[in-house]
Motif scaffolding. Structure first.
Motif, PDB file in Angstrom:
ATOM      1  N   PRO A  73       0.829  -1.207   0.000  1.00  0.00           N
ATOM      2  CA  PRO A  73       0.000   0.000   0.000  1.00  0.00           C
ATOM      3  C   PRO A  73       0.862   1.256   0.000  1.00  0.00           C
ATOM      4  O   PRO A  73       1.899   1.301   0.676  1.00  0.00           O
ATOM      5  N   PRO A  74       0.477   2.286  -0.745  1.00  0.00           N
ATOM      6  CA  PRO A  74       1.273   3.515  -0.800  1.00  0.00           C
ATOM      7  C   PRO A  74       1.563   4.111   0.576  1.00  0.00           C
ATOM      8  O   PRO A  74       2.614   4.719   0.779  1.00  0.00           O
ATOM      9  N   ALA A  75       0.644   3.920   1.518  1.00  0.00           N
ATOM     10  CA  ALA A  75       0.847   4.454   2.864  1.00  0.00           C
ATOM     11  C   ALA A  75       2.042   3.826   3.558  1.00  0.00           C
ATOM     12  O   ALA A  75       2.583   4.393   4.512  1.00  0.00           O
ATOM     13  N   MET A  93       3.262   0.913  -6.858  1.00  0.00           N
ATOM     14  CA  MET A  93       2.544   1.625  -5.802  1.00  0.00           C
ATOM     15  C   MET A  93       2.015   2.945  -6.354  1.00  0.00           C
ATOM     16  O   MET A  93       2.792   3.798  -6.786  1.00  0.00           O
ATOM     17  N   ALA A  94       0.722   3.113  -6.353  1.00  0.00           N
ATOM     18  CA  ALA A  94       0.110   4.319  -6.914  1.00  0.00           C
ATOM     19  C   ALA A  94       0.562   5.555  -6.156  1.00  0.00           C
ATOM     20  O   ALA A  94       0.559   5.589  -4.921  1.00  0.00           O
ATOM     21  N   GLY A  95       0.964   6.584  -6.910  1.00  0.00           N
ATOM     22  CA  GLY A  95       1.269   7.867  -6.331  1.00  0.00           C
ATOM     23  C   GLY A  95       2.648   8.014  -5.712  1.00  0.00           C
ATOM     24  O   GLY A  95       3.010   9.106  -5.273  1.00  0.00           O
ATOM     25  N   ALA A 113       5.769   2.246 -12.177  1.00  0.00           N
ATOM     26  CA  ALA A 113       4.835   1.634 -13.126  1.00  0.00           C
ATOM     27  C   ALA A 113       3.438   1.562 -12.531  1.00  0.00           C
ATOM     28  O   ALA A 113       3.223   1.817 -11.350  1.00  0.00           O
ATOM     29  N   MET A 114       2.501   1.209 -13.374  1.00  0.00           N
ATOM     30  CA  MET A 114       1.147   0.859 -12.951  1.00  0.00           C
ATOM     31  C   MET A 114       0.831  -0.522 -13.485  1.00  0.00           C
ATOM     32  O   MET A 114       1.320  -0.922 -14.536  1.00  0.00           O
ATOM     33  N   CYS A 115       0.011  -1.254 -12.735  1.00  0.00           N
ATOM     34  CA  CYS A 115      -0.463  -2.550 -13.199  1.00  0.00           C
ATOM     35  C   CYS A 115      -1.848  -2.752 -12.601  1.00  0.00           C
ATOM     36  O   CYS A 115      -2.384  -1.847 -11.949  1.00  0.00           O
ATOM     37  N   SER A 116      -2.454  -3.900 -12.804  1.00  0.00           N
ATOM     38  CA  SER A 116      -3.786  -4.165 -12.270  1.00  0.00           C
ATOM     39  C   SER A 116      -3.945  -5.648 -11.982  1.00  0.00           C
ATOM     40  O   SER A 116      -3.172  -6.473 -12.482  1.00  0.00           O
ATOM     41  N   PRO A 117      -4.941  -6.019 -11.166  1.00  0.00           N
ATOM     42  CA  PRO A 117      -5.169  -7.435 -10.866  1.00  0.00           C
ATOM     43  C   PRO A 117      -5.475  -8.290 -12.092  1.00  0.00           C
ATOM     44  O   PRO A 117      -5.432  -9.519 -12.009  1.00  0.00           O
ATOM     45  N   ALA A 118      -5.759  -7.648 -13.251  1.00  0.00           N
ATOM     46  CA  ALA A 118      -5.945  -8.420 -14.487  1.00  0.00           C
ATOM     47  C   ALA A 118      -4.672  -9.156 -14.878  1.00  0.00           C
ATOM     48  O   ALA A 118      -4.694 -10.024 -15.753  1.00  0.00           O
ATOM     49  N   ALA A 119      -3.564  -8.848 -14.195  1.00  0.00           N
ATOM     50  CA  ALA A 119      -2.306  -9.555 -14.432  1.00  0.00           C
ATOM     51  C   ALA A 119      -2.454 -11.047 -14.196  1.00  0.00           C
ATOM     52  O   ALA A 119      -1.728 -11.848 -14.791  1.00  0.00           O
ATOM     53  N   VAL A 120      -3.373 -11.440 -13.310  1.00  0.00           N
ATOM     54  CA  VAL A 120      -3.550 -12.863 -13.021  1.00  0.00           C
ATOM     55  C   VAL A 120      -3.989 -13.617 -14.273  1.00  0.00           C
ATOM     56  O   VAL A 120      -3.677 -14.808 -14.437  1.00  0.00           O
ATOM     57  N   LYS A 121      -4.698 -12.943 -15.167  1.00  0.00           N
ATOM     58  CA  LYS A 121      -5.117 -13.543 -16.431  1.00  0.00           C
ATOM     59  C   LYS A 121      -4.237 -13.077 -17.592  1.00  0.00           C
ATOM     60  O   LYS A 121      -4.539 -13.326 -18.746  1.00  0.00           O
ATOM     61  N   ARG A 122      -3.163 -12.351 -17.243  1.00  0.00           N
ATOM     62  CA  ARG A 122      -2.213 -11.827 -18.222  1.00  0.00           C
ATOM     63  C   ARG A 122      -2.918 -10.874 -19.199  1.00  0.00           C
ATOM     64  O   ARG A 122      -2.649 -10.851 -20.396  1.00  0.00           O
ATOM     65  N   LEU A 123      -3.811 -10.060 -18.621  1.00  0.00           N
ATOM     66  CA  LEU A 123      -4.586  -9.094 -19.402  1.00  0.00           C
ATOM     67  C   LEU A 123      -4.381  -7.669 -18.911  1.00  0.00           C
ATOM     68  O   LEU A 123      -5.144  -6.775 -19.260  1.00  0.00           O
ATOM     69  N   LEU A 161       2.101   9.354 -15.762  1.00  0.00           N
ATOM     70  CA  LEU A 161       1.756   8.132 -15.041  1.00  0.00           C
ATOM     71  C   LEU A 161       0.572   8.359 -14.113  1.00  0.00           C
ATOM     72  O   LEU A 161      -0.215   7.429 -13.878  1.00  0.00           O
ATOM     73  N   ASP A 162       0.416   9.572 -13.578  1.00  0.00           N
ATOM     74  CA  ASP A 162      -0.750   9.869 -12.758  1.00  0.00           C
ATOM     75  C   ASP A 162      -2.029   9.769 -13.588  1.00  0.00           C
ATOM     76  O   ASP A 162      -3.068   9.320 -13.094  1.00  0.00           O
ATOM     77  N   LEU A 163      -1.954  10.191 -14.849  1.00  0.00           N
ATOM     78  CA  LEU A 163      -3.118  10.068 -15.730  1.00  0.00           C
ATOM     79  C   LEU A 163      -3.427   8.602 -16.000  1.00  0.00           C
ATOM     80  O   LEU A 163      -4.587   8.179 -15.996  1.00  0.00           O
ATOM     81  N   PHE A 164      -2.375   7.817 -16.237  1.00  0.00           N
ATOM     82  CA  PHE A 164      -2.602   6.393 -16.483  1.00  0.00           C
ATOM     83  C   PHE A 164      -3.067   5.672 -15.221  1.00  0.00           C
ATOM     84  O   PHE A 164      -3.776   4.664 -15.302  1.00  0.00           O
ATOM     85  N   THR A 165      -2.669   6.184 -14.045  1.00  0.00           N
ATOM     86  CA  THR A 165      -3.182   5.614 -12.805  1.00  0.00           C
ATOM     87  C   THR A 165      -4.695   5.753 -12.761  1.00  0.00           C
ATOM     88  O   THR A 165      -5.410   4.842 -12.341  1.00  0.00           O
TER      89      THR A 165
END
Length: 262
Positions: A73-75, A93-95, A113-123, A161-165
């Motif tokens: 978590p960013p905190a 970590m966002a931000g 970088a940014m990523c998302s939980p869709a990584a589990v499906k490689r999407l 990257l903030d925009l892509f976040t």
């Protein structure tokens, strides 16, 4: 010639995003289970194969791995110190800015970088920005890792990257909200809730896959449906004349500001 192998450590590998990335990397074959390390408060593998290494100690992770993925978590970022200037450190970590990442890693060999939980499906879609200490060889490694999890692009401007976040994180939630509204519409008109849920899930899945394939942009798809002048066109004309575009921009702006305030 075989590609170079490397060890990867995920700090926060039991979290939603860290765990999704771990499973996606293993499924892709880019890393073998015994070359993957997970660091978490519990020191557990989180259901990953027994060959995966686990530790509670970030310094152990840093000493054992060529590449370190930060997915806490960013905190938690302010209290995090790795002292790993010779390691390639990639943060999702966002931000958390590049300057803060360099302080965490102890050097400039960092990637934000940014990523998302869709990584589990490689999407997943993973945009990233390289720090001043990141060599061309490192960039190749970053690209390999994120291509194993979906699609990726290198950005030249950290501010983007903030925009892509705001795009990468909220889009699944935004899509789920539109699906919720459509399922509610069907239920309110007498459709069985289970049937409405099943229909909307399948329709959104099909729409996503159709939009992901080929060269047509979303705008191309919309215009094609309007030109056909059928039932979809009737609905799209209402949506285009509605406040939705402005409201969507307002929602994305809110996500950007939240990212910058983390």
């Amino acid at each position: 010639m075989a590609r170079e192998s490397f060890t990867i450590g995920i700090l926060g590998g039991n979290g939603m995003l860290g765990g999704a990335m771990a499973r996606g990397l293993l499924d892709s074959g880019i890393v073998a289970p015994d070359d993957l390390w997970i660091c978490s408060r519990r020191g557990s593998r989180g259901g990953l194969p027994l060959d995966v290494n686990a530790t509670r100690d970030p310094s152990v992770l840093a000493g054992a791995c060529d590449v370190i993925l930060l997915s806490v978590p960013p905190a938690s970022a302010d209290a995090l110190r790795l002292d790993a200037p010779d390691r390639l450190v990639i943060s999702v970590m966002a931000g958390v800015t590049m300057d803060r990442l360099e302080a965490i890693a102890g050097g400039p060999r960092v990637v934000r970088a940014m990523c998302s939980p869709a990584a589990v499906k490689r999407l997943a879609y993973a945009p990233w920005v390289a720090g001043s200490g990141v060599a061309l060889r490192d960039k190749t490694t970053v690209t390999r890792i994120f291509e194993a999890l979906g699609k990726t692009d290198e950005l030249k401007d950290e501010a983007q990257l903030d925009l892509f976040t705001a795009l990468t994180g909220p889009v699944p939630g935004f899509a789920a909200y539109f699906a919720e509204v459509m399922a509610g519409y069907a239920e309110a008109r007498g459709i069985d809730p289970r049937m409405a849920d099943r229909a909307v899930r399948q329709l959104f899945r099909a729409a996503g896959e159709m939009m992901a394939e080929g060269d047509k942009t979303p705008t191309d798809h919309v215009q094609q449906m309007i030109d056909y002048d059928g039932t979809t066109a009737a609905g799209l004309r209402v949506l285009r004349a509605s406040p939705i575009p402005d409201q969507m921009a307002e929602a994305l702006d809110a996500a950007v500001e939240k990212s910058r305030s983390l």
